[in-house]
Motif scaffolding. Sequence first.
Motif, PDB file in Angstrom:
ATOM      1  N   VAL A 166      -7.672 -32.875  27.551  1.00 21.14           N
ATOM      2  CA  VAL A 166      -6.043 -32.910  28.330  1.00 21.14           C
ATOM      3  C   VAL A 166      -6.274 -34.392  28.730  1.00 21.14           C
ATOM      4  O   VAL A 166      -7.056 -34.264  29.599  1.00 21.14           O
ATOM      5  CB  VAL A 166      -6.267 -31.735  29.560  1.00 21.14           C
ATOM      6  CG1 VAL A 166      -4.363 -31.444  29.858  1.00 21.14           C
ATOM      7  CG2 VAL A 166      -5.938 -30.295  29.150  1.00 21.14           C
ATOM      8  N   GLU A 167      -4.779 -34.959  28.267  1.00 17.84           N
ATOM      9  CA  GLU A 167      -4.784 -36.740  28.547  1.00 17.84           C
ATOM     10  C   GLU A 167      -3.858 -36.105  29.300  1.00 17.84           C
ATOM     11  O   GLU A 167      -2.235 -35.820  29.130  1.00 17.84           O
ATOM     12  CB  GLU A 167      -4.446 -36.849  27.454  1.00 17.84           C
ATOM     13  CG  GLU A 167      -6.198 -36.998  26.539  1.00 17.84           C
ATOM     14  CD  GLU A 167      -6.770 -37.583  27.001  1.00 17.84           C
ATOM     15  OE1 GLU A 167      -6.629 -38.566  27.531  1.00 17.84           O
ATOM     16  OE2 GLU A 167      -7.981 -37.486  26.581  1.00 17.84           O
ATOM     17  N   GLY A 181     -14.685 -33.600  38.335  1.00 18.66           N
ATOM     18  CA  GLY A 181     -15.435 -34.822  38.398  1.00 18.66           C
ATOM     19  C   GLY A 181     -14.705 -35.492  37.381  1.00 18.66           C
ATOM     20  O   GLY A 181     -14.898 -36.814  37.594  1.00 18.66           O
ATOM     21  N   ASP A 182     -13.767 -34.831  36.614  1.00 16.68           N
ATOM     22  CA  ASP A 182     -12.808 -35.888  35.203  1.00 16.68           C
ATOM     23  C   ASP A 182     -11.608 -36.524  35.825  1.00 16.68           C
ATOM     24  O   ASP A 182     -11.528 -36.082  37.141  1.00 16.68           O
ATOM     25  CB  ASP A 182     -12.594 -34.779  34.652  1.00 16.68           C
ATOM     26  CG  ASP A 182     -13.813 -34.723  33.641  1.00 16.68           C
ATOM     27  OD1 ASP A 182     -14.501 -34.853  33.264  1.00 16.68           O
ATOM     28  OD2 ASP A 182     -13.267 -33.609  32.502  1.00 16.68           O
ATOM     29  N   GLY A 183     -10.822 -36.977  35.063  1.00 16.65           N
ATOM     30  CA  GLY A 183      -9.805 -37.995  36.133  1.00 16.65           C
ATOM     31  C   GLY A 183      -9.779 -39.336  36.315  1.00 16.65           C
ATOM     32  O   GLY A 183      -9.344 -39.957  37.050  1.00 16.65           O
ATOM     33  N   SER A 185     -12.060 -33.212  30.389  1.00 20.23           N
ATOM     34  CA  SER A 185     -12.713 -32.354  29.183  1.00 20.23           C
ATOM     35  C   SER A 185     -12.414 -30.799  29.528  1.00 20.23           C
ATOM     36  O   SER A 185     -12.567 -29.923  30.497  1.00 20.23           O
ATOM     37  CB  SER A 185     -14.112 -32.838  29.145  1.00 20.23           C
ATOM     38  OG  SER A 185     -14.582 -31.419  28.776  1.00 20.23           O
ATOM     39  N   LYS A 186     -11.913 -30.526  28.175  1.00 17.23           N
ATOM     40  CA  LYS A 186     -11.612 -28.692  28.185  1.00 17.23           C
ATOM     41  C   LYS A 186     -13.080 -27.965  28.509  1.00 17.23           C
ATOM     42  O   LYS A 186     -12.791 -27.108  29.059  1.00 17.23           O
ATOM     43  CB  LYS A 186     -11.287 -28.569  26.843  1.00 17.23           C
ATOM     44  CG  LYS A 186     -10.308 -28.676  26.266  1.00 17.23           C
ATOM     45  CD  LYS A 186      -9.108 -28.770  24.789  1.00 17.23           C
ATOM     46  CE  LYS A 186      -7.863 -28.925  25.054  1.00 17.23           C
ATOM     47  NZ  LYS A 186      -7.177 -28.129  23.682  1.00 17.23           N
ATOM     48  N   ASP A 187     -13.988 -28.346  28.011  1.00 13.25           N
ATOM     49  CA  ASP A 187     -15.465 -28.217  27.946  1.00 13.25           C
ATOM     50  C   ASP A 187     -15.890 -27.744  29.790  1.00 13.25           C
ATOM     51  O   ASP A 187     -16.322 -26.738  30.295  1.00 13.25           O
ATOM     52  CB  ASP A 187     -16.255 -28.545  27.669  1.00 13.25           C
ATOM     53  CG  ASP A 187     -17.014 -28.775  25.800  1.00 13.25           C
ATOM     54  OD1 ASP A 187     -15.706 -27.622  25.740  1.00 13.25           O
ATOM     55  OD2 ASP A 187     -17.461 -29.383  25.419  1.00 13.25           O
ATOM     56  N   ALA A 188     -15.736 -29.121  30.905  1.00  9.02           N
ATOM     57  CA  ALA A 188     -15.535 -28.889  31.390  1.00  9.02           C
ATOM     58  C   ALA A 188     -15.077 -27.941  32.767  1.00  9.02           C
ATOM     59  O   ALA A 188     -15.442 -26.885  33.382  1.00  9.02           O
ATOM     60  CB  ALA A 188     -15.397 -30.006  31.786  1.00  9.02           C
ATOM     61  N   ILE A 201     -10.582 -22.136  33.695  1.00  8.90           N
ATOM     62  CA  ILE A 201     -10.028 -22.716  33.486  1.00  8.90           C
ATOM     63  C   ILE A 201      -9.521 -22.883  32.010  1.00  8.90           C
ATOM     64  O   ILE A 201      -9.970 -23.333  31.439  1.00  8.90           O
ATOM     65  CB  ILE A 201      -9.514 -24.344  34.128  1.00  8.90           C
ATOM     66  CG1 ILE A 201      -9.807 -24.209  35.988  1.00  8.90           C
ATOM     67  CG2 ILE A 201      -8.217 -25.070  33.844  1.00  8.90           C
ATOM     68  CD1 ILE A 201      -9.647 -25.464  36.901  1.00  8.90           C
ATOM     69  N   THR A 202      -8.654 -22.918  31.392  1.00  4.86           N
ATOM     70  CA  THR A 202      -8.110 -22.329  30.175  1.00  4.86           C
ATOM     71  C   THR A 202      -6.914 -22.512  29.956  1.00  4.86           C
ATOM     72  O   THR A 202      -6.240 -22.613  29.130  1.00  4.86           O
ATOM     73  CB  THR A 202      -8.580 -21.146  29.179  1.00  4.86           C
ATOM     74  OG1 THR A 202      -7.196 -19.850  30.428  1.00  4.86           O
ATOM     75  CG2 THR A 202      -9.769 -20.892  29.541  1.00  4.86           C
ATOM     76  N   GLU A 203      -5.704 -22.832  30.459  1.00  9.20           N
ATOM     77  CA  GLU A 203      -4.645 -23.643  31.332  1.00  9.20           C
ATOM     78  C   GLU A 203      -3.870 -24.915  32.561  1.00  9.20           C
ATOM     79  O   GLU A 203      -4.528 -24.192  33.551  1.00  9.20           O
ATOM     80  CB  GLU A 203      -3.402 -21.976  30.807  1.00  9.20           C
ATOM     81  CG  GLU A 203      -2.148 -22.770  30.529  1.00  9.20           C
ATOM     82  CD  GLU A 203      -1.000 -21.227  31.429  1.00  9.20           C
ATOM     83  OE1 GLU A 203      -0.009 -21.728  30.273  1.00  9.20           O
ATOM     84  OE2 GLU A 203      -1.527 -20.801  32.319  1.00  9.20           O
TER      85      GLU A 203
END
Length: 255
Positions: free
Chosen positions: A112-113, A146-148, A167-170, A176-178
Motif C-alpha cells: 500500500v503506497e 515497522g513499515d512506512g 507491505s501487505k504481507d506485514a 489487517i486486510t483493509e
Amino acid sequence: MIRKNRVAGFGVVMAILVLTSCGEVPAAQELSPQNAEIHMEESGGQISEEDEAGKDADENPGTEEIDEVETESTDIRTKSFKSAANIEETVLVDENDIKITATELNYTDYSVELGLLIENNSSVNLSFTSGTLGCDRNAVNGYMVGDGYLNADVSAGKKSHESISFSKDALALYGITEVANIQIGFSVQDDDYEDFYTGMGQVNTSAADSYDYEDSNYQKSIKSGIWETAYNCSIDYYAEEELYNQNDIRVVSQL
C-alpha cells in the motif's frame, strides 16, 4: 492515537520471543550395530515385515505420515487484500515553515503506497525521515507497524513528491486486510542534525467510518496459522489474559 497500539506492540514483542524459540524436531534414534546384531540373532537371521517397513522409511525420508495439526478456521489467510479505500488530500503537518500533505493512496500487488507532498518553506535545507529507529511511530488501523520508511532531503524553499510503503504481507500478520487509518511520525533535521520538527500526522481513508476498530483481527491472525506459515514454526500456547490495567494502560497476553 488509539490505545490498542500499545497492546499490539507488546503482543508483537511476545510473539517474536515465542517464534524465536521454535526449533527443529530431533531425528529418530537408529539401532546401533550391536543392537541390530542381537535383533538378527533373536529373529533367526530373518528380516521381519516390520523391519522392512522401517528400512523403507529410512531409505525414503519424507514419506512418513504426519498428523495434521488443526487450527481455528478464519478467513484472514485466504481472503484478498481490499484495495478500494482511498483518501482525500489531508494536511499531516503544517508547522515551523514546513507542510506535509497526504495526496493519494495507491496499491500494488505487494504493498500500500501513501503519496506525500513535502514543502520546505524555511530558509534552511531539511531532511525528512519516518519509520526509522529515531522516529518509529507509524501505525495502521491503530496497530504500530515497522513499515512506512521515508528519507527525503528537501532544499530551502522547495517541494518534493514522496511515497511511503506498507507491505501487505506485514499488515496481514496483524489481521489487517483493509486500510482505514494511517498515522505517520515525522522527524525533521537541518544540515547540522539539529531537530527542526518532530511530530505526527494521520489520515483517514474512505473505509474509516465503517471499520470496526474493536474487532480482534490480530488475535484472529494468530489463531489462523498465518504466523506459523510466515516464520516456519509453531505456536504451542495462546491465551488472552489481562496482565495489567491501571492508569488508562491495559496489557493483555496474546501468546
